[in-house]
Scaffold this motif. Structure first.
Motif, PDB file in Angstrom:
ATOM      1  N   GLN A 549     147.214  73.339  -2.921  1.00  0.00           N
ATOM      2  CA  GLN A 549     147.735  72.773  -1.685  1.00  0.00           C
ATOM      3  C   GLN A 549     146.656  72.753  -0.599  1.00  0.00           C
ATOM      4  OE1 GLN A 549     151.196  74.803  -0.239  1.00  0.00           O
ATOM      5  NE2 GLN A 549     151.342  73.586   1.633  1.00  0.00           N
ATOM      6  N   GLN A 550     145.938  73.872  -0.481  1.00  0.00           N
ATOM      7  CA  GLN A 550     144.869  73.926   0.509  1.00  0.00           C
ATOM      8  C   GLN A 550     143.768  72.925   0.187  1.00  0.00           C
ATOM      9  OE1 GLN A 550     143.780  78.049   0.275  1.00  0.00           O
ATOM     10  NE2 GLN A 550     145.319  78.711   1.767  1.00  0.00           N
ATOM     11  N   GLU A 551     143.450  72.790  -1.105  1.00  0.00           N
ATOM     12  CA  GLU A 551     142.436  71.813  -1.493  1.00  0.00           C
ATOM     13  C   GLU A 551     142.899  70.396  -1.202  1.00  0.00           C
ATOM     14  OE1 GLU A 551     141.741  72.665  -5.560  1.00  0.00           O
ATOM     15  OE2 GLU A 551     140.342  74.321  -5.172  1.00  0.00           O
ATOM     16  N   ASP A 552     144.227  70.122  -1.446  1.00  0.00           N
ATOM     17  CA  ASP A 552     144.759  68.791  -1.146  1.00  0.00           C
ATOM     18  C   ASP A 552     144.700  68.502   0.352  1.00  0.00           C
ATOM     19  OD1 ASP A 552     145.239  68.441  -3.813  1.00  0.00           O
ATOM     20  OD2 ASP A 552     147.376  68.943  -3.706  1.00  0.00           O
ATOM     21  N   GLU A 553     145.118  69.506   1.155  1.00  0.00           N
ATOM     22  CA  GLU A 553     145.068  69.312   2.601  1.00  0.00           C
ATOM     23  C   GLU A 553     143.638  69.101   3.076  1.00  0.00           C
ATOM     24  OE1 GLU A 553     146.949  72.738   4.171  1.00  0.00           O
ATOM     25  OE2 GLU A 553     149.003  72.084   3.685  1.00  0.00           O
ATOM     26  N   TYR A 554     142.713  69.860   2.523  1.00  0.00           N
ATOM     27  CA  TYR A 554     141.312  69.688   2.892  1.00  0.00           C
ATOM     28  C   TYR A 554     140.822  68.305   2.484  1.00  0.00           C
ATOM     29  CZ  TYR A 554     136.243  70.182   2.734  1.00  0.00           C
ATOM     30  OH  TYR A 554     134.907  69.982   2.912  1.00  0.00           O
ATOM     31  N   GLU A 555     141.234  67.859   1.282  1.00  0.00           N
ATOM     32  CA  GLU A 555     140.819  66.545   0.807  1.00  0.00           C
ATOM     33  C   GLU A 555     141.387  65.442   1.698  1.00  0.00           C
ATOM     34  OE1 GLU A 555     138.749  63.948  -1.604  1.00  0.00           O
ATOM     35  OE2 GLU A 555     138.691  66.144  -1.554  1.00  0.00           O
ATOM     36  N   GLN A 556     142.680  65.601   2.091  1.00  0.00           N
ATOM     37  CA  GLN A 556     143.284  64.612   2.979  1.00  0.00           C
ATOM     38  C   GLN A 556     142.564  64.578   4.325  1.00  0.00           C
ATOM     39  OE1 GLN A 556     147.435  65.613   3.183  1.00  0.00           O
ATOM     40  NE2 GLN A 556     147.812  65.129   1.021  1.00  0.00           N
ATOM     41  N   SER A 557     142.261  65.768   4.873  1.00  0.00           N
ATOM     42  CA  SER A 557     141.537  65.828   6.143  1.00  0.00           C
ATOM     43  C   SER A 557     140.154  65.203   6.019  1.00  0.00           C
ATOM     44  CB  SER A 557     141.427  67.281   6.606  1.00  0.00           C
ATOM     45  OG  SER A 557     140.633  67.393   7.768  1.00  0.00           O
ATOM     46  N   LEU A 558     139.504  65.494   4.889  1.00  0.00           N
ATOM     47  CA  LEU A 558     138.185  64.931   4.661  1.00  0.00           C
ATOM     48  C   LEU A 558     138.247  63.412   4.553  1.00  0.00           C
ATOM     49  CD1 LEU A 558     135.190  65.461   4.094  1.00  0.00           C
ATOM     50  CD2 LEU A 558     135.774  65.698   1.667  1.00  0.00           C
ATOM     51  N   GLN A 559     139.277  62.901   3.848  1.00  0.00           N
ATOM     52  CA  GLN A 559     139.427  61.456   3.727  1.00  0.00           C
ATOM     53  C   GLN A 559     139.705  60.812   5.074  1.00  0.00           C
ATOM     54  OE1 GLN A 559     138.770  59.635   1.122  1.00  0.00           O
ATOM     55  NE2 GLN A 559     138.345  61.433  -0.174  1.00  0.00           N
ATOM     56  N   ALA A 560     140.527  61.495   5.913  1.00  0.00           N
ATOM     57  CA  ALA A 560     140.810  60.963   7.251  1.00  0.00           C
ATOM     58  C   ALA A 560     139.535  60.907   8.091  1.00  0.00           C
ATOM     59  CB  ALA A 560     141.868  61.818   7.933  1.00  0.00           C
TER      60      ALA A 560
END
Length: 681
Positions: A549-560
C-alpha cells in the motif's frame, strides 16, 4: 458363564500361548477360574522362568548342534523343563525350546558361559554421543556416577552438565549420584544429547529428585472406557510426585473401574511405585484406561517368538553370541512366516525361507520411486488381504513438497513408514496396526504417508541418501543406528520455522492403541506449530500488504509529480515556441516595413499611437500612399502582434483592424496627422 464364552476364551488362550492340548488348556483355565489374562500370565511366567529383579539370564548351550536355532513350541513338557532350568541355573544339552528372559540395557551374553563375579566386576563402558551433527566417543568406568559422565560429555561438547538432556535414556529412576553400573548398561551405548535452555521444548524426559518437583503441577487427561465402550475423558491436575498407583486409585474412584480390571495404555513402561516426574510421561499428556471386561480380547499380551537365523559353526567349542533384548511388549509371529524344513531325532532346524523367499515390498532393482511405491501397495495387499493405509506415490522429495511445503492452510505432517522383513515385529505391525480401520482413516485424514522397504542393503542405502538430502543427518543417524528388530518404524516429520524436524519415532512393537495415541499427539504438536505459522503468515501478509500500500501510494505520488513536471515542461516548451514565433514574425515584419520617410518629404502623415496601460506613445511617419498593412507591420516590429490588439481612431471612432489592410492612409483619411489608441484584446 455360557459355553460360547468359554469356547471363545479357550480359543483365544490357545492362539496366545500356542498350546495345542485342549485338556491341558482347560485345566489351566479352570485353575484360574477362566480368567484369560491370569492364565496367559501364568503360562508366560512358566516359560520365562526368571524373576524380573534377577540380573542373570538363562542361556542355551549349542555345542552338539549342527545348526543352532531358537524354536518356540510351548508344550507342557517345555514349560516344566524351563521351570527346572530357571530354578537350578543349570544348562542341559537337550533340544528343548525355551523363551529367553531379557534384562535391561540390550546386554550381550556369550552362549555357553555362566554369569560369574568376573562378569559383574568393575569395567569400562563405551559411549557414542550424538549432538546435532557432531559425534564423539568416550570411555568411563561403570563405577562412576551419572554426574561424572555428564562432566566428560561437557568436555566434548561444551554443554554444561546441568543443561544436558539424554533423549534416549528411558530409565525411570536415576539422578546425578546414581552409579552407571546400577543402570545395567551395555558395554557399547549411544546417547542422543540435547541442550536444555530456559523455556526450551527440547527437554523430553526430566529425571530429578529435587524437592521442587514435589509441589509442581502435572496436568493429565485420562480417557476411561465405560461399560458401553465409550471413552470418557477425565482431566486431572496432579502433583509431579504422585505415583502411578495413586493415579489408578483416583481412576477407581472417578470411573468406578477396579484397579485389577484397569488396563492402561500410554504409561511408557512406568511401574506403580514410580512418581510422575520419574517417568517418560509428559505434562498435558493423554493416558487410556480400558475396562478388562470389555476390552479383554484387545489387551491380551502375546508371546514374542524371537526367530533368528541359525549360525552354523564347524567348531563345537566355538562360542556364539546372542542378543538379549529389553522387551517392552511381546509380539506374535504369523505361522505362515516360518517354515520348518526338517525335523528328526538329532536336530531341529528352522529356516527363514518363509520371509526371505517371499516377494519383497520393494524390489532391489527398482529405480523409479513411483513404481516402487505402487509395487509396495500391491504386495502389501497380497500379503495381508488389505489395501492398508493410503500411500503417497512418488519420491520422498515430492512427498515433502506436497505435505510440508504446501499452502499453510492445507499443510499436513509427513509420516514415513519403514518396513523390514527381517524384523520379528514386521508381520504383526502390518496385520494388526496398518490394517486397523481407525489408524487407516486417521492417517488418510491427517497425514501424508510415504513408505519404503529397507530389508535389502541397496534399498536401505537409497533411503539413507534420501533422508540425508531431504530431512537431515540427525534423522539419518537415528534410523541408521536401529537394529533390524527395531523395525518397522513410523517417523513423524514436521516443518518448524522453515526447517524439517523429526518429532516422533513410533516403533513396531507398539499396540494399535499406542500407535493411534502417538499419531494424535504428534498431529497436535504439528497443529500447534501450524497455527503459530498461520499467525506469522498473517502478520507477514499484513506487513507485506502495508508495504505494498505504501509503495502504491508512493508510486501514485511519484506519477502525479511526474505528470506535473511534464505539464510544466510542456507549458515551458509552448511558451518558448510562442516566443520563437513572435521573434520570427517580428523579424519578418521588420523586413517588410519600408523606411520611415524624411521630415521634409511631401505626402506624408504623422501617426501618434497611445499604448495601453500607460505604456507610452509611439510616433512614426508614413507615406499617405502606404496601405494599412504597413501600420500593422510597424506594430509587429515593436512587439505588438496582429490579433492581440485593436486600433481605434478618435473621430469618427473606427477599429482599423477590421478594415481592409490594402486601403491606403489617404483613402482612410488618416493624414496629415492622426492620433490612434491601441487596446489589448
Amino acid at each position: 458363564m455360557s459355553n460360547e464364552s468359554r469356547e471363545q476364551i479357550l480359543s483365544d488362550f490357545q492362539d496366545c500361548t500356542g498350546l495345542e492340548n485342549v485338556e491341558e488348556c482347560i485345566a489351566i483355565l479352570q485353575q484360574h477360574e477362566w480368567s484369560l489374562m491370569d492364565a496367559i500370565q501364568a503360562v508366560h511366567e512358566g516359560i520365562g522362568g526368571i524373576n524380573d529383579n534377577e540380573s542373570t539370564v538363562p542361556v542355551q548351550h549349542t555345542t552338539n548342534y549342527s545348526t543352532s536355532s531358537i524354536v518356540n513350541n510351548t508344550t507342557n513338557q517345555n514349560i516344566s523343563n524351563n521351570k527346572r532350568q530357571s530354578d537350578s541355573n543349570e544348562f542341559d544339552d537337550t533340544d528343548q525350546p525355551r523363551i529367553i528372559k531379557t534384562i535391561p540395557g540390550n546386554q550381550r551374553i556369550a552362549i555357553g558361559t555362566h554369569p560369574t563375579a568376573e562378569n559383574t566386576s568393575v569395567g569400562d563402558l563405551h559411549f557414542t554421543i550424538n549432538f546435532h551433527d557432531q559425534t564423539e566417543k568416550l570411555t568411563i568406568s561403570d563405577n562412576q556416577t551419572v554426574h561424572e559422565l555428564r562432566v566428560k560429555v561437557s568436555e566434548k561438547f561444551s554443554v554444561p552438565p546441568h543443561k544436558q538432556n539424554f533423549l534416549n535414556w528411558t530409565m525411570k529412576s536415576y539422578d546425578d549420584r546414581t552409579k552407571l553400573k546400577d543402570l545395567h548398561l551395555s558395554l557399547e551405548n549411544i546417547i542422543h544429547l540435547s541442550s536444555i535452555e530456559n523455556g526450551s521444548t527440547d527437554q523430553i524426559f526430566k529425571h530429578t529428585t529435587s524437592s521442587s518437583q514435589g509441589s509442581s503441577e502435572f496436568p493429565l487427561t485420562v480417557l476411561c472406557e465405560d461399560k458401553s465402550g465409550q471413552m470418557i475423558p477425565y482431566k486431572l491436575v496432579l502433583k509431579s510426585n504422585t505415583t502411578i498407583n495413586e493415579i489408578k486409585k483416583q481412576i477407581e474412584t472417578l470411573a468406578h473401574i477396579p484397579i485389577k480390571q484397569q488396563t492402561w495404555q500410554g504409561l511408557l513402561g512406568a511401574n506403580d511405585t514410580d512418581e510422575l516426574h520419574q517417568t517418560a510421561i509428559t505434562p498435558q499428556g493423554r493416558l487410556i484406561v480400558h475396562h478388562s471386561d470389555t476390552s479383554l480380547n484387545q489387551q491380551i499380551p502375546t508371546i514374542r517368538r524371537d526367530i533368528k537365523q541359525a549360525i552354523i559353526s564347524t567348531d563345537p567349542n566355538e562360542d556364539e553370541e546372542m542378543d538379549i533384548e529389553h522387551d517392552n511388549g511381546l509380539e506374535t509371529i504369523e505361522d505362515d512366516d516360518i517354515t520348518i524344513l526338517s525335523h528328526n531325532n538329532s536336530a531341529t532346524t528352522i529356516s527363514t525361507e518363509g520371509i526371505s523367499g517371499r516377494t519383497p515390498l520393494i524390489p532391489d532393482d527398482c529405480t523409479d520411486d513411483t513404481a516402487a511405491l505402487e509395487h509396495f501397495a500391491h504386495i502389501f495387499h497380497t500379503r495381508y488381504g488389505s489395501t492398508g493405509p493410503i500411500l503417497y506415490i512418488g519420491s520422498l522429495d515430492q512427498a515433502i513438497q506436497d505435505s510440508l511445503y504446501s499452502s499453510i492452510h492445507t499443510r499436513r505432517p509427513l509420516a514415513i513408514y519403514l518396513h523390514n522383513d527381517q524384523s520379528v515385529c514386521a508381520n504383526v505391525f502390518c496385520s494388526q496396526v496398518l490394517t486397523t480401520d481407525s489408524i487407516i482413516e486417521y492417517l488418510a485424514n491427517n497425514y501424508v504417508l510415504w513408505a519404503w522397504d529397507v530389508t535389502s542393503d541397496a534399498n536401505r542405502t537409497k533411503l539413507f541418501g534420501a533422508l540425508r538430502r531431504c530431512v537431515g543427518n540427525q534423522c539419518t543417524q537415528r534410523v541408521g543406528s536401529m537394529e533390524n528388530d527395531g523395525f518397522p518404524l513410523l517417523l513423524i516429520v514436521i516443518r518448524s520455522r522453515g526447517s524439517l524436524e523429526l518429532i516422533n519415532i513410533i516403533e513396531g512393537k507398539s499396540t494399535p492403541t499406542e500407535v493411534l495415541l502417538n499419531l494424535i499427539q504428534s498431529h497436535e504438536s504439528f497443529e500447534q506449530q501450524r497455527l503459530r505459522d498461520v499467525d506469522e503468515e498473517e502478520m507477514r501478509e499484513k506487513r507485506e500488504n502495508l508495504k505494498r500500500q505504501q509503495e502504491d501510494e508512493y508510486e501514485q505520488s511519484l506519477q502525479a509529480d511526474l505528470a506535473k513536471e511534464r505539464a510544466r515542461q510542456e507549458e515551458q516548451d509552448a511558451n518558448e515556441r510562442l516566443i520563437q514565433q513572435r521573434l520570427q514574425q517580428q523579424q519578418e515584419s521588420k523586413a517588410r516595413l519600408p523606411d520611415e520617410p524624411d521630415e521634409t518629404e511631401k505626402n506624408i502623415t504623422r501617426l501618434k499611437i497611445r499604448l495601453p496601460d500607460d505604456g507610452g506613445v509611439l510616433l512614426r511617419r508614413f507615406r499617405i500612399h502606404d496601405n494599412l498593412q504597413v501600420l500593422f507591420d510597424y506594430l509587429s516590429s515593436e512587439g505588438r502582434m496582429f490579433g492581440e490588439y485593436k486600433i481605434l481612431t478618435t473621430y469618427p471612432k473606427r477599429d482599423l483592424t477590421t478594415l481592409n489592410p490594402t486601403e491606403t492612409f489617404e483613402q482612410l483619411k488618416l493624414y496629415p496627422q492622426e492620433q490612434l489608441i491601441l487596446e489589448s484584446l
